[in-house]
Design a protein around this motif. Structure first.
Motif, PDB file in Angstrom:
ATOM      1  N   ARG A 213       0.614  -1.391  -0.015  1.00 43.85           N
ATOM      2  CA  ARG A 213       0.699  -0.023   0.179  1.00 43.85           C
ATOM      3  C   ARG A 213       0.923   1.405  -0.618  1.00 43.85           C
ATOM      4  NH1 ARG A 213      -5.133  -0.183   1.104  1.00 43.85           N
ATOM      5  NH2 ARG A 213      -6.087  -2.690   2.207  1.00 43.85           N
ATOM      6  N   LEU A 214       0.798   1.892  -0.496  1.00 41.06           N
ATOM      7  CA  LEU A 214       1.145   3.587  -0.533  1.00 41.06           C
ATOM      8  C   LEU A 214       0.541   4.425   0.384  1.00 41.06           C
ATOM      9  CD1 LEU A 214       0.594   4.311  -4.845  1.00 41.06           C
ATOM     10  CD2 LEU A 214       2.919   3.327  -3.239  1.00 41.06           C
TER      11      LEU A 214
ATOM     12  N   SER B 104       3.915   3.930   2.869  1.00 40.20           N
ATOM     13  CA  SER B 104       4.538   4.631   2.982  1.00 40.20           C
ATOM     14  C   SER B 104       4.695   6.283   3.181  1.00 40.20           C
ATOM     15  CB  SER B 104       4.880   3.689   1.264  1.00 40.20           C
ATOM     16  OG  SER B 104       5.478   2.793   0.640  1.00 40.20           O
TER      17      SER B 104
ATOM     18  N   VAL C  66       3.043   7.822   1.448  1.00 39.35           N
ATOM     19  CA  VAL C  66       2.765   8.762   0.412  1.00 39.35           C
ATOM     20  C   VAL C  66       1.755   9.848   0.981  1.00 39.35           C
ATOM     21  CG1 VAL C  66       2.733   9.453  -1.971  1.00 39.35           C
ATOM     22  CG2 VAL C  66       3.824   6.787  -0.795  1.00 39.35           C
TER      23      VAL C  66
ATOM     24  N   ALA D 191      -2.343   8.842  -0.072  1.00 38.82           N
ATOM     25  CA  ALA D 191      -3.110   7.658  -1.274  1.00 38.82           C
ATOM     26  C   ALA D 191      -3.660   7.226   0.416  1.00 38.82           C
ATOM     27  CB  ALA D 191      -1.864   6.950  -1.128  1.00 38.82           C
TER      28      ALA D 191
ATOM     29  N   TYR E 162      -6.622  -0.989  -4.914  1.00 41.86           N
ATOM     30  CA  TYR E 162      -5.976  -2.872  -5.246  1.00 41.86           C
ATOM     31  C   TYR E 162      -6.087  -3.969  -5.494  1.00 41.86           C
ATOM     32  CZ  TYR E 162      -3.023   0.845  -2.563  1.00 41.86           C
ATOM     33  OH  TYR E 162      -2.213   1.712  -1.768  1.00 41.86           O
TER      34      TYR E 162
ATOM     35  N   ILE F 283      -0.461   2.572 -11.319  1.00 46.16           N
ATOM     36  CA  ILE F 283       0.724   3.324 -11.072  1.00 46.16           C
ATOM     37  C   ILE F 283       1.012   1.690 -10.966  1.00 46.16           C
ATOM     38  CG2 ILE F 283       1.593   3.750  -8.847  1.00 46.16           C
ATOM     39  CD1 ILE F 283       0.285   6.031 -10.030  1.00 46.16           C
TER      40      ILE F 283
ATOM     41  N   ARG G  61       8.404   9.025  -9.997  1.00 44.88           N
ATOM     42  CA  ARG G  61       7.085   8.178  -9.250  1.00 44.88           C
ATOM     43  C   ARG G  61       5.934   9.280  -8.886  1.00 44.88           C
ATOM     44  NH1 ARG G  61       9.957   3.842  -6.741  1.00 44.88           N
ATOM     45  NH2 ARG G  61      11.936   3.694  -7.121  1.00 44.88           N
TER      46      ARG G  61
ATOM     47  N   THR H 270       3.845  10.818  -5.921  1.00 47.08           N
ATOM     48  CA  THR H 270       4.293  11.293  -5.320  1.00 47.08           C
ATOM     49  C   THR H 270       3.113  11.714  -4.406  1.00 47.08           C
ATOM     50  OG1 THR H 270       4.771  13.135  -6.051  1.00 47.08           O
ATOM     51  CG2 THR H 270       6.983  11.871  -5.762  1.00 47.08           C
TER      52      THR H 270
ATOM     53  N   VAL I 272      -3.311   0.553  -8.516  1.00 50.48           N
ATOM     54  CA  VAL I 272      -2.398   0.414  -8.061  1.00 50.48           C
ATOM     55  C   VAL I 272      -1.262  -0.782  -7.937  1.00 50.48           C
ATOM     56  CG1 VAL I 272      -0.475   1.220  -5.794  1.00 50.48           C
ATOM     57  CG2 VAL I 272      -2.210   3.072  -5.823  1.00 50.48           C
TER      58      VAL I 272
ATOM     59  N   VAL J 129       2.409  -1.689  -6.993  1.00 48.08           N
ATOM     60  CA  VAL J 129       3.599  -1.696  -7.150  1.00 48.08           C
ATOM     61  C   VAL J 129       4.954  -2.501  -5.968  1.00 48.08           C
ATOM     62  CG1 VAL J 129       3.045   0.886  -7.138  1.00 48.08           C
ATOM     63  CG2 VAL J 129       3.343   0.059  -5.010  1.00 48.08           C
TER      64      VAL J 129
END
Length: 434
Positions: free
Chosen positions: A128-129, A132, A134, A137, A144, A169, A227, A229, A257, A259
Protein backbone atom coordinates in the motif's frame (compact mmCIF):
# COMPACT_ATOMS: atom_id res chain seq x y z
CA UNK A 1 -14.92 -26.43 26.63
CA UNK A 2 -13.35 -29.28 24.69
CA UNK A 3 -11.06 -28.05 21.92
CA UNK A 4 -11.56 -29.50 18.47
CA UNK A 5 -8.50 -31.39 17.29
CA UNK A 6 -7.56 -31.91 13.64
CA UNK A 7 -4.92 -34.15 12.19
CA UNK A 8 -4.14 -31.50 9.58
CA UNK A 9 -4.79 -27.78 9.42
CA UNK A 10 -4.21 -25.38 6.52
CA UNK A 11 -3.96 -21.71 7.45
CA UNK A 12 -4.81 -19.61 4.41
CA UNK A 13 -7.55 -19.99 1.83
CA UNK A 14 -5.88 -19.19 -1.47
CA UNK A 15 -4.66 -21.29 -4.38
CA UNK A 16 -2.22 -23.33 -2.26
CA UNK A 17 -4.97 -24.31 0.18
CA UNK A 18 -7.23 -25.62 -2.57
CA UNK A 19 -4.52 -27.70 -4.21
CA UNK A 20 -3.31 -29.02 -0.86
CA UNK A 21 -6.87 -30.07 -0.01
CA UNK A 22 -7.19 -31.94 -3.30
CA UNK A 23 -3.89 -33.73 -2.69
CA UNK A 24 -4.94 -34.73 0.82
CA UNK A 25 -8.12 -36.23 -0.64
CA UNK A 26 -6.18 -38.08 -3.32
CA UNK A 27 -3.85 -39.44 -0.64
CA UNK A 28 -6.77 -40.96 1.26
CA UNK A 29 -8.02 -38.25 3.62
CA UNK A 30 -10.58 -39.36 6.18
CA UNK A 31 -13.60 -37.19 7.09
CA UNK A 32 -12.87 -34.83 9.96
CA UNK A 33 -9.10 -34.93 9.60
CA UNK A 34 -8.59 -31.61 7.79
CA UNK A 35 -9.64 -28.01 8.44
CA UNK A 36 -8.93 -24.93 6.33
CA UNK A 37 -9.01 -21.43 7.83
CA UNK A 38 -9.52 -18.57 5.38
CA UNK A 39 -10.12 -14.85 5.88
CA UNK A 40 -12.07 -14.75 2.61
CA UNK A 41 -15.76 -15.56 2.33
CA UNK A 42 -15.21 -17.81 -0.70
CA UNK A 43 -13.77 -21.29 -1.04
CA UNK A 44 -10.29 -21.29 -2.65
CA UNK A 45 -10.27 -19.95 -6.20
CA UNK A 46 -7.78 -19.30 -8.99
CA UNK A 47 -6.57 -15.83 -8.02
CA UNK A 48 -4.99 -14.90 -11.42
CA UNK A 49 -8.49 -14.81 -12.92
CA UNK A 50 -9.12 -11.53 -11.10
CA UNK A 51 -6.65 -9.57 -13.24
CA UNK A 52 -7.35 -11.48 -16.45
CA UNK A 53 -11.08 -12.06 -16.87
CA UNK A 54 -13.10 -11.00 -13.82
CA UNK A 55 -13.25 -7.37 -14.96
CA UNK A 56 -14.18 -8.08 -18.58
CA UNK A 57 -17.24 -6.12 -19.81
CA UNK A 58 -18.50 -9.25 -21.60
CA UNK A 59 -18.04 -12.91 -20.78
CA UNK A 60 -16.55 -12.09 -17.40
CA UNK A 61 -15.39 -14.96 -15.19
CA UNK A 62 -17.53 -15.63 -12.13
CA UNK A 63 -17.60 -18.22 -9.37
CA UNK A 64 -18.05 -21.14 -9.24
CA UNK A 65 -16.34 -21.34 -12.64
CA UNK A 66 -12.87 -20.50 -11.36
CA UNK A 67 -12.71 -22.30 -8.04
CA UNK A 68 -9.60 -24.41 -7.78
CA UNK A 69 -8.52 -26.65 -9.35
CA UNK A 70 -9.81 -25.18 -12.63
CA UNK A 71 -6.49 -23.50 -13.40
CA UNK A 72 -4.70 -26.78 -13.97
CA UNK A 73 -7.50 -28.50 -15.81
CA UNK A 74 -8.78 -30.27 -12.72
CA UNK A 75 -12.23 -30.57 -11.20
CA UNK A 76 -13.60 -27.37 -9.67
CA UNK A 77 -13.95 -27.42 -5.89
CA UNK A 78 -16.92 -25.28 -4.76
CA UNK A 79 -17.83 -25.22 -1.04
CA UNK A 80 -19.88 -28.40 -1.29
CA UNK A 81 -16.79 -30.30 -2.51
CA UNK A 82 -15.16 -29.73 0.89
CA UNK A 83 -18.30 -30.85 2.68
CA UNK A 84 -18.50 -34.01 0.57
CA UNK A 85 -14.94 -34.92 1.54
CA UNK A 86 -15.36 -34.22 5.23
CA UNK A 87 -13.19 -31.07 5.23
CA UNK A 88 -14.12 -28.30 7.64
CA UNK A 89 -13.88 -25.02 5.74
CA UNK A 90 -13.80 -22.02 8.06
CA UNK A 91 -14.49 -19.00 5.84
CA UNK A 92 -14.39 -15.33 6.89
CA UNK A 93 -12.23 -16.55 9.77
CA UNK A 94 -8.96 -14.88 10.70
CA UNK A 95 -6.31 -16.82 12.58
CA UNK A 96 -4.76 -14.37 15.05
CA UNK A 97 -2.39 -16.69 16.91
CA UNK A 98 -0.56 -19.76 15.66
CA UNK A 99 1.39 -21.40 18.49
CA UNK A 100 3.63 -24.02 16.92
CA UNK A 101 4.94 -25.27 20.26
CA UNK A 102 1.45 -25.88 21.61
CA UNK A 103 0.21 -27.03 18.20
CA UNK A 104 -2.79 -24.74 18.45
CA UNK A 105 -4.36 -21.77 16.70
CA UNK A 106 -6.72 -19.09 17.91
CA UNK A 107 -9.10 -17.14 15.71
CA UNK A 108 -10.04 -13.47 16.02
CA UNK A 109 -13.33 -14.62 17.56
CA UNK A 110 -11.39 -16.34 20.35
CA UNK A 111 -11.99 -19.93 19.26
CA UNK A 112 -9.01 -22.26 19.75
CA UNK A 113 -8.23 -25.41 17.79
CA UNK A 114 -5.53 -28.05 18.14
CA UNK A 115 -3.75 -29.87 15.32
CA UNK A 116 -1.02 -32.41 14.65
CA UNK A 117 0.42 -30.91 11.45
CA UNK A 118 -0.08 -27.43 10.01
CA UNK A 119 0.45 -26.17 6.45
CA UNK A 120 0.83 -22.40 6.45
CA UNK A 121 -0.29 -20.90 3.13
CA UNK A 122 -0.95 -17.27 3.99
CA UNK A 123 0.42 -15.99 0.67
CA UNK A 124 1.18 -12.33 0.06
CA UNK A 125 -0.67 -9.05 0.12
CA UNK A 126 -0.26 -5.89 -1.92
CA UNK A 127 2.07 -3.04 -0.97
CA UNK A 128 0.00 0.00 0.00
CA UNK A 129 1.28 3.45 -0.88
CA UNK A 130 -0.33 4.80 2.30
CA UNK A 131 2.02 2.59 4.34
CA UNK A 132 4.94 4.44 2.75
CA UNK A 133 3.54 7.78 3.77
CA UNK A 134 2.59 8.97 0.27
CA UNK A 135 0.35 12.04 0.82
CA UNK A 136 -3.26 11.45 -0.17
CA UNK A 137 -2.78 7.71 -0.69
CA UNK A 138 -5.74 7.08 1.60
CA UNK A 139 -8.14 8.82 -0.81
CA UNK A 140 -11.30 7.18 -2.04
CA UNK A 141 -10.98 5.89 -5.58
CA UNK A 142 -7.55 4.28 -5.10
CA UNK A 143 -7.74 0.53 -5.65
CA UNK A 144 -5.55 -2.52 -5.15
CA UNK A 145 -6.19 -6.09 -6.28
CA UNK A 146 -5.71 -9.29 -4.36
CA UNK A 147 -9.12 -10.75 -3.57
CA UNK A 148 -12.62 -10.88 -5.07
CA UNK A 149 -13.73 -8.09 -2.74
CA UNK A 150 -11.02 -5.85 -4.21
CA UNK A 151 -12.09 -6.74 -7.75
CA UNK A 152 -15.75 -6.01 -6.97
CA UNK A 153 -14.86 -2.55 -5.66
CA UNK A 154 -12.85 -1.79 -8.80
CA UNK A 155 -15.64 -3.12 -11.01
CA UNK A 156 -18.16 -0.84 -9.30
CA UNK A 157 -15.83 2.13 -9.82
CA UNK A 158 -15.46 1.33 -13.52
CA UNK A 159 -19.25 1.38 -13.91
CA UNK A 160 -19.68 4.50 -11.80
CA UNK A 161 -16.86 6.50 -13.44
CA UNK A 162 -17.49 5.28 -16.98
CA UNK A 163 -16.22 8.41 -18.72
CA UNK A 164 -13.53 9.30 -16.19
CA UNK A 165 -9.80 8.85 -16.71
CA UNK A 166 -7.81 6.21 -14.82
CA UNK A 167 -4.20 6.10 -13.74
CA UNK A 168 -2.44 2.79 -13.21
CA UNK A 169 0.59 2.99 -10.91
CA UNK A 170 3.05 0.22 -11.77
CA UNK A 171 4.27 -1.51 -14.90
CA UNK A 172 4.46 -5.11 -13.76
CA UNK A 173 1.97 -7.99 -14.02
CA UNK A 174 -0.88 -6.26 -12.24
CA UNK A 175 -0.31 -2.94 -13.99
CA UNK A 176 -0.25 -4.44 -17.47
CA UNK A 177 -3.13 -6.86 -17.00
CA UNK A 178 -5.43 -4.39 -15.25
CA UNK A 179 -4.67 -1.71 -17.82
CA UNK A 180 -5.87 -4.13 -20.50
CA UNK A 181 -9.07 -4.78 -18.52
CA UNK A 182 -9.72 -1.05 -18.10
CA UNK A 183 -9.21 -0.42 -21.81
CA UNK A 184 -11.64 -3.23 -22.62
CA UNK A 185 -14.14 -1.30 -20.50
CA UNK A 186 -13.53 1.84 -22.63
CA UNK A 187 -11.66 3.60 -19.83
CA UNK A 188 -8.89 5.99 -20.85
CA UNK A 189 -5.73 4.92 -19.03
CA UNK A 190 -2.40 6.49 -18.18
CA UNK A 191 0.24 4.06 -16.91
CA UNK A 192 2.91 5.47 -14.60
CA UNK A 193 6.01 3.57 -13.53
CA UNK A 194 9.44 4.66 -12.33
CA UNK A 195 11.61 2.20 -14.25
CA UNK A 196 12.98 2.64 -17.76
CA UNK A 197 10.45 0.14 -19.15
CA UNK A 198 7.61 -2.20 -18.17
CA UNK A 199 8.21 -5.56 -16.46
CA UNK A 200 11.82 -4.71 -15.58
CA UNK A 201 12.35 -7.90 -13.56
CA UNK A 202 11.82 -10.01 -16.67
CA UNK A 203 11.64 -8.02 -19.90
CA UNK A 204 14.70 -6.82 -21.73
CA UNK A 205 14.42 -3.28 -23.15
CA UNK A 206 13.77 -4.81 -26.59
CA UNK A 207 10.93 -7.00 -25.32
CA UNK A 208 9.45 -4.15 -23.33
CA UNK A 209 9.45 -1.84 -26.34
CA UNK A 210 7.07 -4.16 -28.18
CA UNK A 211 4.57 -4.38 -25.33
CA UNK A 212 4.72 -0.66 -24.62
CA UNK A 213 4.13 0.06 -28.30
CA UNK A 214 1.22 -2.38 -28.36
CA UNK A 215 -0.41 -0.71 -25.35
CA UNK A 216 0.11 2.77 -26.80
CA UNK A 217 -1.60 1.61 -30.00
CA UNK A 218 -4.58 0.67 -27.81
CA UNK A 219 -4.78 4.27 -26.59
CA UNK A 220 -2.80 3.91 -23.36
CA UNK A 221 -0.57 6.84 -22.35
CA UNK A 222 2.68 5.66 -20.76
CA UNK A 223 4.70 7.87 -18.41
CA UNK A 224 8.07 6.35 -17.48
CA UNK A 225 10.56 7.64 -14.97
CA UNK A 226 8.93 9.83 -12.32
CA UNK A 227 7.23 8.30 -9.31
CA UNK A 228 3.80 9.19 -8.00
CA UNK A 229 4.48 11.38 -4.98
CA UNK A 230 1.03 12.71 -4.02
CA UNK A 231 -2.68 12.19 -4.60
CA UNK A 232 -4.98 15.20 -4.45
CA UNK A 233 -8.54 14.76 -3.20
CA UNK A 234 -11.72 16.74 -3.70
CA UNK A 235 -13.87 17.97 -0.83
CA UNK A 236 -15.54 14.53 -0.50
CA UNK A 237 -12.21 12.72 -0.16
CA UNK A 238 -12.30 11.30 -3.70
CA UNK A 239 -9.02 11.20 -5.61
CA UNK A 240 -8.88 13.75 -8.42
CA UNK A 241 -5.24 14.06 -9.51
CA UNK A 242 -1.96 12.17 -9.31
CA UNK A 243 1.17 14.26 -8.81
CA UNK A 244 4.50 12.94 -10.08
CA UNK A 245 7.99 13.70 -8.81
CA UNK A 246 8.82 15.80 -11.87
CA UNK A 247 5.85 18.09 -11.21
CA UNK A 248 3.48 16.52 -13.73
CA UNK A 249 -0.17 16.35 -12.67
CA UNK A 250 -2.52 13.74 -14.14
CA UNK A 251 -6.30 13.81 -13.79
CA UNK A 252 -7.76 10.62 -12.34
CA UNK A 253 -11.20 9.43 -11.26
CA UNK A 254 -9.81 5.93 -10.71
CA UNK A 255 -6.31 4.99 -9.55
CA UNK A 256 -5.16 1.38 -9.59
CA UNK A 257 -1.95 0.56 -7.74
CA UNK A 258 0.22 -2.45 -8.48
CA UNK A 259 3.67 -1.77 -7.05
CA UNK A 260 4.51 -5.14 -5.58
CA UNK A 261 3.55 -7.61 -2.91
CA UNK A 262 4.82 -8.60 0.51
CA UNK A 263 4.56 -12.06 2.06
CA UNK A 264 2.27 -12.53 5.04
CA UNK A 265 4.69 -13.76 7.69
CA UNK A 266 3.06 -12.55 10.90
CA UNK A 267 1.71 -15.87 12.20
CA UNK A 268 5.03 -17.74 12.15
CA UNK A 269 7.34 -14.79 12.79
CA UNK A 270 9.94 -15.67 15.41
CA UNK A 271 8.81 -19.29 15.65
CA UNK A 272 10.60 -20.83 12.65
CA UNK A 273 13.79 -20.01 10.76
CA UNK A 274 13.68 -17.33 8.06
CA UNK A 275 15.69 -16.68 4.90
CA UNK A 276 15.39 -14.56 1.74
CA UNK A 277 12.35 -12.73 3.09
CA UNK A 278 10.39 -15.90 3.80
CA UNK A 279 10.38 -19.00 5.97
CA UNK A 280 13.28 -21.37 5.34
CA UNK A 281 12.03 -24.78 4.23
CA UNK A 282 13.64 -27.93 2.88
CA UNK A 283 12.86 -29.72 -0.38
CA UNK A 284 9.61 -30.96 1.16
CA UNK A 285 8.50 -27.54 2.49
CA UNK A 286 9.09 -28.50 6.09
CA UNK A 287 10.22 -25.57 8.23
CA UNK A 288 12.72 -25.70 11.09
CA UNK A 289 9.86 -27.01 13.25
CA UNK A 290 9.05 -30.62 12.16
CA UNK A 291 5.24 -30.45 12.16
CA UNK A 292 5.07 -27.05 10.45
CA UNK A 293 5.10 -26.64 6.66
CA UNK A 294 5.15 -23.37 4.70
CA UNK A 295 4.19 -23.21 1.03
CA UNK A 296 3.66 -20.73 -1.78
CA UNK A 297 4.71 -17.09 -1.51
CA UNK A 298 6.04 -17.35 2.04
CA UNK A 299 8.45 -20.26 1.48
CA UNK A 300 12.18 -19.79 0.85
CA UNK A 301 13.04 -23.14 -0.68
CA UNK A 302 16.03 -24.88 -2.30
CA UNK A 303 15.90 -24.18 -6.06
CA UNK A 304 17.49 -27.47 -7.02
CA UNK A 305 18.09 -26.61 -10.67
CA UNK A 306 20.23 -23.58 -9.74
CA UNK A 307 21.64 -24.69 -6.40
CA UNK A 308 20.41 -21.73 -4.36
CA UNK A 309 17.58 -20.62 -2.08
CA UNK A 310 14.71 -18.63 -3.57
CA UNK A 311 11.27 -17.33 -2.74
CA UNK A 312 8.81 -17.32 -5.66
CA UNK A 313 5.54 -15.40 -5.86
CA UNK A 314 3.58 -17.13 -8.60
CA UNK A 315 0.48 -19.26 -8.90
CA UNK A 316 2.34 -22.16 -10.53
CA UNK A 317 4.64 -22.48 -7.53
CA UNK A 318 1.71 -21.99 -5.15
CA UNK A 319 0.02 -25.03 -6.66
CA UNK A 320 3.08 -27.26 -6.92
CA UNK A 321 4.57 -26.45 -3.53
CA UNK A 322 1.27 -27.28 -1.84
CA UNK A 323 1.11 -30.64 -3.59
CA UNK A 324 4.73 -31.37 -2.68
CA UNK A 325 4.15 -30.59 1.00
CA UNK A 326 1.12 -32.85 1.27
CA UNK A 327 2.87 -35.71 -0.52
CA UNK A 328 5.81 -35.31 1.86
CA UNK A 329 3.54 -35.30 4.92
CA UNK A 330 1.78 -38.48 3.84
CA UNK A 331 5.02 -40.19 2.80
CA UNK A 332 6.59 -39.50 6.21
CA UNK A 333 3.56 -41.00 7.93
CA UNK A 334 4.17 -44.20 5.95
CA UNK A 335 7.91 -44.20 6.57
CA UNK A 336 8.51 -43.51 2.89
CA UNK A 337 10.34 -40.80 0.98
CA UNK A 338 9.59 -38.77 -2.12
CA UNK A 339 11.98 -36.81 -4.40
CA UNK A 340 12.89 -33.30 -3.31
CA UNK A 341 11.12 -30.39 -4.97
CA UNK A 342 12.63 -29.76 -8.39
CA UNK A 343 11.03 -26.58 -9.64
CA UNK A 344 11.53 -24.86 -12.98
CA UNK A 345 10.62 -21.16 -12.70
CA UNK A 346 7.61 -20.36 -14.85
CA UNK A 347 5.76 -17.09 -15.45
CA UNK A 348 3.03 -16.16 -17.89
CA UNK A 349 0.61 -13.39 -18.75
CA UNK A 350 -2.40 -12.77 -20.98
CA UNK A 351 -3.77 -9.39 -22.00
CA UNK A 352 -5.59 -8.14 -25.09
CA UNK A 353 -4.62 -10.62 -27.84
CA UNK A 354 -1.23 -11.23 -26.28
CA UNK A 355 -0.10 -14.33 -24.43
CA UNK A 356 3.45 -15.07 -23.36
CA UNK A 357 5.25 -17.67 -21.29
CA UNK A 358 8.70 -17.69 -19.73
CA UNK A 359 10.70 -20.57 -18.24
CA UNK A 360 14.01 -20.70 -16.46
CA UNK A 361 16.33 -17.89 -15.41
CA UNK A 362 16.67 -14.51 -17.11
CA UNK A 363 20.39 -14.14 -16.43
CA UNK A 364 23.34 -13.74 -18.78
CA UNK A 365 23.08 -12.42 -22.33
CA UNK A 366 19.64 -12.04 -23.90
CA UNK A 367 19.06 -12.92 -27.55
CA UNK A 368 15.74 -11.78 -29.02
CA UNK A 369 14.54 -13.28 -32.30
CA UNK A 370 11.56 -12.59 -34.55
CA UNK A 371 10.96 -8.96 -33.57
CA UNK A 372 11.09 -7.74 -37.16
CA UNK A 373 7.70 -9.40 -37.77
CA UNK A 374 6.27 -8.70 -34.32
CA UNK A 375 3.67 -6.22 -35.51
CA UNK A 376 1.79 -8.95 -37.36
CA UNK A 377 -1.21 -10.19 -35.35
CA UNK A 378 -0.16 -13.82 -35.63
CA UNK A 379 3.54 -13.25 -35.10
CA UNK A 380 5.70 -15.25 -32.75
CA UNK A 381 8.85 -13.87 -31.22
CA UNK A 382 10.93 -14.64 -28.20
CA UNK A 383 14.11 -14.38 -26.23
CA UNK A 384 16.74 -16.83 -25.04
CA UNK A 385 19.13 -16.13 -22.18
CA UNK A 386 22.66 -17.53 -22.46
CA UNK A 387 24.97 -18.07 -19.50
CA UNK A 388 28.28 -19.95 -19.57
CA UNK A 389 27.55 -21.20 -23.10
CA UNK A 390 24.16 -22.67 -22.16
CA UNK A 391 20.59 -21.53 -22.72
CA UNK A 392 19.18 -21.04 -19.21
CA UNK A 393 15.95 -19.18 -19.96
CA UNK A 394 13.38 -18.92 -22.73
CA UNK A 395 10.51 -16.52 -23.44
CA UNK A 396 7.86 -16.90 -26.16
CA UNK A 397 5.02 -14.64 -27.26
CA UNK A 398 2.07 -16.25 -29.06
CA UNK A 399 3.21 -19.85 -28.68
CA UNK A 400 1.04 -22.92 -29.08
CA UNK A 401 0.85 -25.43 -26.19
CA UNK A 402 3.43 -27.61 -27.95
CA UNK A 403 5.76 -24.67 -28.56
CA UNK A 404 5.48 -23.54 -24.96
CA UNK A 405 6.40 -27.05 -23.83
CA UNK A 406 9.42 -26.85 -26.12
CA UNK A 407 10.78 -23.67 -24.52
CA UNK A 408 10.17 -25.20 -21.08
CA UNK A 409 12.28 -28.19 -22.11
CA UNK A 410 15.07 -25.89 -23.26
CA UNK A 411 15.11 -24.05 -19.93
CA UNK A 412 15.10 -27.34 -18.03
CA UNK A 413 17.81 -29.11 -20.04
CA UNK A 414 19.97 -26.00 -20.60
CA UNK A 415 21.47 -27.09 -23.94
CA UNK A 416 24.82 -25.74 -25.06
CA UNK A 417 24.85 -23.14 -27.81
CA UNK A 418 27.81 -22.22 -29.97
CA UNK A 419 26.98 -18.57 -30.56
CA UNK A 420 24.41 -15.82 -30.31
CA UNK A 421 24.04 -15.94 -34.10
CA UNK A 422 22.96 -19.58 -33.89
CA UNK A 423 19.96 -18.60 -31.76
CA UNK A 424 19.13 -15.57 -33.88
CA UNK A 425 18.95 -17.61 -37.06
CA UNK A 426 17.21 -20.64 -35.53
CA UNK A 427 14.61 -18.73 -33.51
CA UNK A 428 11.80 -20.97 -32.28
CA UNK A 429 13.18 -23.97 -34.17
CA UNK A 430 16.08 -24.12 -31.70
CA UNK A 431 13.56 -25.05 -29.00
CA UNK A 432 11.28 -27.26 -31.07
CA UNK A 433 14.16 -29.48 -32.25
CA UNK A 434 15.70 -30.06 -28.81
Amino acid sequence: MTQKVYKYVIVGGGVSAGYAAREFVQQGLKPGELAIFSTEEFAPYERPTLSKAYLFPEGAARLPNFHVCAGSGGTKQPPEWYTEHGIDLYLSTEVKILDVEAKSLTTSAGATYKYETVVVATGATFVRLADSGVPGADAQGIYYLREIDDADKLLAAIKDKKDGPAVVIGGGYIGLELTACLVKNDVKVTMVYPGPHCMPRLFTPELASFYEGYYEAKGVTIVKGPRATEFEKDESGQVKTVKLKDGTTIQADIVVVGVGAKPRLELLKGQVAEEKGGFKVDGFFKTSVPHVYAVGDIAAFPMKIYGDIRRVEHVDHARKSAIQAVQAIKAEEKGETIPEYDYLPYFYSRSFDLSWQFYGDNVGEAVTWGREAAQASSSKFGTYWIKDGKVVGAFLEGGSPEENKAIAKVAKEQPAVSSKDELLSAGLSFATTI
